[in-house]
Design a protein around this motif. Structure first.
Motif, mmCIF file in Angstrom:
data_model
loop_
_atom_site.group_PDB
_atom_site.id
_atom_site.type_symbol
_atom_site.label_atom_id
_atom_site.label_comp_id
_atom_site.label_asym_id
_atom_site.label_seq_id
_atom_site.Cartn_x
_atom_site.Cartn_y
_atom_site.Cartn_z
ATOM 1 N N LEU A 56 -17.660 -4.501 15.789
ATOM 2 C CA LEU A 56 -17.702 -3.097 16.195
ATOM 3 C C LEU A 56 -18.366 -2.204 15.166
ATOM 4 O O LEU A 56 -18.495 -0.999 15.386
ATOM 5 C CB LEU A 56 -16.282 -2.603 16.467
ATOM 6 C CG LEU A 56 -15.614 -3.214 17.699
ATOM 7 C CD1 LEU A 56 -14.133 -2.877 17.725
ATOM 8 C CD2 LEU A 56 -16.294 -2.746 18.973
ATOM 9 N N ASP A 57 -18.776 -2.787 14.036
ATOM 10 C CA ASP A 57 -19.473 -2.026 12.996
ATOM 11 C C ASP A 57 -18.595 -0.901 12.462
ATOM 12 O O ASP A 57 -19.061 0.224 12.237
ATOM 13 C CB ASP A 57 -20.793 -1.464 13.538
ATOM 14 C CG ASP A 57 -21.778 -1.124 12.440
ATOM 15 O OD1 ASP A 57 -21.937 -1.943 11.523
ATOM 16 O OD2 ASP A 57 -22.395 -0.037 12.498
ATOM 17 N N LEU A 58 -17.320 -1.211 12.265
ATOM 18 C CA LEU A 58 -16.365 -0.213 11.790
ATOM 19 C C LEU A 58 -16.106 -0.393 10.303
ATOM 20 O O LEU A 58 -15.954 -1.515 9.817
ATOM 21 C CB LEU A 58 -15.042 -0.346 12.545
ATOM 22 C CG LEU A 58 -15.073 0.064 14.018
ATOM 23 C CD1 LEU A 58 -13.765 -0.324 14.704
ATOM 24 C CD2 LEU A 58 -15.318 1.566 14.161
ATOM 25 N N GLU A 59 -16.035 0.718 9.598
ATOM 26 C CA GLU A 59 -15.648 0.699 8.199
ATOM 27 C C GLU A 59 -14.134 0.865 8.103
ATOM 28 O O GLU A 59 -13.490 1.402 9.005
ATOM 29 C CB GLU A 59 -16.354 1.813 7.427
ATOM 30 C CG GLU A 59 -17.859 1.650 7.391
ATOM 31 C CD GLU A 59 -18.524 2.582 6.385
ATOM 32 O OE1 GLU A 59 -17.819 3.450 5.814
ATOM 33 O OE2 GLU A 59 -19.730 2.431 6.158
ATOM 34 N N ALA A 60 -13.579 0.413 6.995
ATOM 35 C CA ALA A 60 -12.144 0.536 6.790
ATOM 36 C C ALA A 60 -11.838 0.460 5.306
ATOM 37 O O ALA A 60 -12.603 -0.124 4.529
ATOM 38 C CB ALA A 60 -11.395 -0.575 7.529
ATOM 39 N N ILE A 61 -10.726 1.058 4.930
ATOM 40 C CA ILE A 61 -10.175 0.824 3.604
ATOM 41 C C ILE A 61 -9.264 -0.386 3.713
ATOM 42 O O ILE A 61 -8.344 -0.411 4.529
ATOM 43 C CB ILE A 61 -9.387 2.035 3.091
ATOM 44 C CG1 ILE A 61 -10.321 3.217 2.832
ATOM 45 C CG2 ILE A 61 -8.634 1.683 1.807
ATOM 46 C CD1 ILE A 61 -11.238 3.050 1.633
ATOM 47 N N ILE A 62 -9.545 -1.394 2.916
ATOM 48 C CA ILE A 62 -8.765 -2.622 2.933
ATOM 49 C C ILE A 62 -7.756 -2.587 1.782
ATOM 50 O O ILE A 62 -8.132 -2.376 0.628
ATOM 51 C CB ILE A 62 -9.663 -3.866 2.786
ATOM 52 C CG1 ILE A 62 -10.757 -3.876 3.867
ATOM 53 C CG2 ILE A 62 -8.822 -5.132 2.831
ATOM 54 C CD1 ILE A 62 -10.248 -3.974 5.278
ATOM 55 N N TYR A 63 -6.499 -2.793 2.137
ATOM 56 C CA TYR A 63 -5.436 -2.884 1.143
ATOM 57 C C TYR A 63 -4.935 -4.331 1.132
ATOM 58 O O TYR A 63 -4.162 -4.734 2.004
ATOM 59 C CB TYR A 63 -4.305 -1.922 1.478
ATOM 60 C CG TYR A 63 -4.704 -0.460 1.401
ATOM 61 C CD1 TYR A 63 -4.855 0.168 0.169
ATOM 62 C CD2 TYR A 63 -4.946 0.278 2.561
ATOM 63 C CE1 TYR A 63 -5.233 1.509 0.089
ATOM 64 C CE2 TYR A 63 -5.320 1.612 2.491
ATOM 65 C CZ TYR A 63 -5.466 2.220 1.259
ATOM 66 O OH TYR A 63 -5.843 3.552 1.179
ATOM 67 N N PRO A 64 -5.372 -5.137 0.166
ATOM 68 C CA PRO A 64 -4.989 -6.552 0.153
ATOM 69 C C PRO A 64 -3.499 -6.738 -0.122
ATOM 70 O O PRO A 64 -2.944 -6.121 -1.041
ATOM 71 C CB PRO A 64 -5.835 -7.137 -0.982
ATOM 72 C CG PRO A 64 -6.971 -6.167 -1.162
ATOM 73 C CD PRO A 64 -6.372 -4.839 -0.872
ATOM 74 N N CYS A 65 -2.877 -7.613 0.652
ATOM 75 C CA CYS A 65 -1.434 -7.854 0.556
ATOM 76 C C CYS A 65 -1.135 -9.349 0.430
ATOM 77 O O CYS A 65 -0.425 -9.926 1.278
ATOM 78 C CB CYS A 65 -0.727 -7.282 1.781
ATOM 79 S SG CYS A 65 -0.940 -5.505 2.019
ATOM 80 N N PRO A 66 -1.649 -10.007 -0.609
ATOM 81 C CA PRO A 66 -1.393 -11.447 -0.751
ATOM 82 C C PRO A 66 0.076 -11.729 -1.026
ATOM 83 O O PRO A 66 0.831 -10.838 -1.453
ATOM 84 C CB PRO A 66 -2.273 -11.837 -1.946
ATOM 85 C CG PRO A 66 -2.345 -10.584 -2.758
ATOM 86 C CD PRO A 66 -2.406 -9.471 -1.753
ATOM 87 N N ARG A 67 0.477 -12.958 -0.790
ATOM 88 C CA ARG A 67 1.862 -13.351 -1.060
ATOM 89 C C ARG A 67 2.172 -13.162 -2.546
ATOM 90 O O ARG A 67 1.375 -13.517 -3.400
ATOM 91 C CB ARG A 67 2.097 -14.801 -0.667
ATOM 92 C CG ARG A 67 1.963 -15.049 0.827
ATOM 93 C CD ARG A 67 2.279 -16.511 1.169
ATOM 94 N NE ARG A 67 2.151 -16.755 2.594
ATOM 95 C CZ ARG A 67 1.064 -17.213 3.187
ATOM 96 N NH1 ARG A 67 -0.003 -17.478 2.460
ATOM 97 N NH2 ARG A 67 1.034 -17.410 4.487
ATOM 98 N N GLY A 68 3.323 -12.587 -2.834
ATOM 99 C CA GLY A 68 3.701 -12.315 -4.212
ATOM 100 C C GLY A 68 3.131 -11.017 -4.740
ATOM 101 O O GLY A 68 3.394 -10.644 -5.888
#
Length: 232
Positions: A56-68
């Motif tokens: 969809l060619d959408l931008e986003a702010i990514i907040y990484p939530c890895p385990r731990g």
């Protein structure tokens, strides 16, 4: 991991998903405000949402939530009431939601033509291939590593199916580094602005406003992120 094996397994993950997120299409209305996505790179359900964003060619702010991880997982639990990923926040509509299938359907309904591509609506088969793609990169981007939080989110020009972009996103995920994702899949109208910005059509491309660094090449970017933000 040896560089050749790293690239080959990342490419295999893209093949497992039949190149999902390779091409842009189905575009509709553009959001005024950036979407927010809480996710982690190794999660197969998060993968489906990232593919939708690329298409969809959408931008986003990514907040990484890895385990731990300690930086953003607690935000999701506080806002939504449970630790479940992916978690999408759309400030344009005041919508916040869990469940990858619901998020994908929402994105194509609100910011697309309403039609979810076939490879994203095959139910168990879609999930199985997404899990296979994660299995080909076991643990990469899944677990948090000690890191320093940047003052400002970084910026990454990427698209989901690129094996080289995946390598960078995995490092960003494991270090819990938030970033603005600029999707520039094949056919994306955003490519022209990116070309003017970077001087060539090559991804991944990272901009770090905290240091002024601009760089191509996944290996160089991964090394830079570890040197700059990882605590050893």
């Amino acid at each position: 991991m040896h560089r050749t094996l790293d690239v080959v397994t990342s490419l295999a993950a893209s093949v497992a998903r039949l190149g999902g997120g390779l091409r842009s299409g189905h575009r509709g209305e553009r959001p005024d405000k950036l979407l927010e996505l809480y996710e982690f790179e190794a999660c197969p359900y998060c993968r489906k949402v990232r593919e939708a964003l690329s298409i969809l060619d959408l931008e986003a702010i990514i907040y990484p939530c890895p385990r731990g991880g300690s930086r953003f997982r607690k935000v999701v639990e506080a806002r939504g009431g449970k630790l479940l990923f992916p978690y999408l926040v759309d400030p344009n509509t005041d919508v916040a939601m869990y469940e990858s299938n619901d998020i994908v359907a929402y994105l194509f309904r609100v910011y697309g033509d309403g039609e979810v591509p076939l490879h994203l609506r095959l139910g168990p088969l879609t999930n199985a291939t997404a899990m296979m793609a994660s299995a080909l990169r076991p643990g990469f981007g899944a677990f948090a590593r000690p890191s320093r939080a940047p003052e400002q989110p970084l910026e990454l020009w990427s698209f989901e199916a690129s094996p080289f972009c995946r390598i960078v996103r995995e490092v960003l995920s494991s270090l819990e580094i938030p970033y603005r994702l600029h999707n520039v899949a094949k056919g994306s109208p955003s490519r022209q602005a990116f070309l003017a910005r970077s001087g060539k059509m090559q991804v991944p491309f990272l901009h770090d406003p905290n240091t002024g660094a601009d760089m191509f090449e996944s290996a160089d970017i991964a090394d830079y992120l570890r040197r700059t933000y990882e605590i050893r």
